[in-house]
Design a protein around this motif. Structure first.
Motif, PDB file in Angstrom:
ATOM      1  N   ALA A  84      -2.583   7.244  -6.762  1.00  0.00           N
ATOM      2  CA  ALA A  84      -1.999   6.501  -8.058  1.00  0.00           C
ATOM      3  C   ALA A  84      -2.479   5.111  -8.382  1.00  0.00           C
ATOM      4  CB  ALA A  84      -0.394   6.543  -7.746  1.00  0.00           C
ATOM      5  N   GLY A  85      -3.529   4.502  -7.481  1.00  0.00           N
ATOM      6  CA  GLY A  85      -4.083   3.226  -7.577  1.00  0.00           C
ATOM      7  C   GLY A  85      -3.945   2.287  -6.608  1.00  0.00           C
ATOM      8  N   ALA A  86      -3.182   2.465  -5.557  1.00  0.00           N
ATOM      9  CA  ALA A  86      -2.957   1.257  -4.575  1.00  0.00           C
ATOM     10  C   ALA A  86      -4.030   1.416  -3.789  1.00  0.00           C
ATOM     11  CB  ALA A  86      -1.550   1.962  -3.655  1.00  0.00           C
ATOM     12  N   VAL A 107      -1.761  -2.605  -7.940  1.00  0.00           N
ATOM     13  CA  VAL A 107      -2.725  -3.154  -8.565  1.00  0.00           C
ATOM     14  C   VAL A 107      -2.372  -4.608  -8.983  1.00  0.00           C
ATOM     15  CG1 VAL A 107      -3.266  -0.827  -9.806  1.00  0.00           C
ATOM     16  CG2 VAL A 107      -1.681  -2.177 -10.875  1.00  0.00           C
ATOM     17  N   ASP A 108      -1.371  -5.158  -8.722  1.00  0.00           N
ATOM     18  CA  ASP A 108      -1.190  -6.610  -8.937  1.00  0.00           C
ATOM     19  C   ASP A 108      -1.088  -7.369  -7.676  1.00  0.00           C
ATOM     20  OD1 ASP A 108      -0.552  -6.562 -11.832  1.00  0.00           O
ATOM     21  OD2 ASP A 108       1.219  -5.340 -11.130  1.00  0.00           O
TER      22      ASP A 108
END
Length: 118
Positions: A84-86, A107-108
């Protein structure tokens, strides 16, 4: 997306510089004595949560408290959040008694902990 039985946030680890002083503060705050006391960790079990104090946590990439989501299968959940993008910060590792922990960043740059009990 795979279905998982997330058990919620049950563990929060706090990085501390002075373990003895932090223990005094958290004991006063929580109103109980810690259940685990060692030179490298102090832990409290209160209201269904585990609150841990970790000295020298900066060397582990911990600059702020980290919440740990309890999951039934840490490797499956790691795969899901990475897809998922981690990004993996610390891969799953046994920290004793069959307890596995891992951390990822979203992502942050927020650090998310995963914890699986045996």
């Amino acid at each position: 997306m795979a279905e998982s039985a997330i058990q919620g946030i049950k563990t929060v680890l706090h990085p501390v510089k002075d373990l003895a002083t932090a223990e005094s503060v958290y004991t006063a705050l929580l109103g109980i004595k810690p259940q685990t006391v060692s030179d490298f960790y102090v832990g409290y079990d209160v209201a269904g949560q585990h609150i841990g104090l970790v000295p020298g946590a900066g060397t582990q990439g911990m600059s702020a408290p980290v919440t740990y989501w309890h999951v039934p299968d840490i490797e499956a959940k790691l795969a899901e959040v990475i897809a998922a993008g981690a990004t993996v910060q610390n891969p799953a590792a046994d920290v004793g008694g069959g307890r596995l922990v891992a951390t990822v960043t979203d992502v942050d740059g927020n650090v998310l902990g995963l914890l699986q009990d045996s």
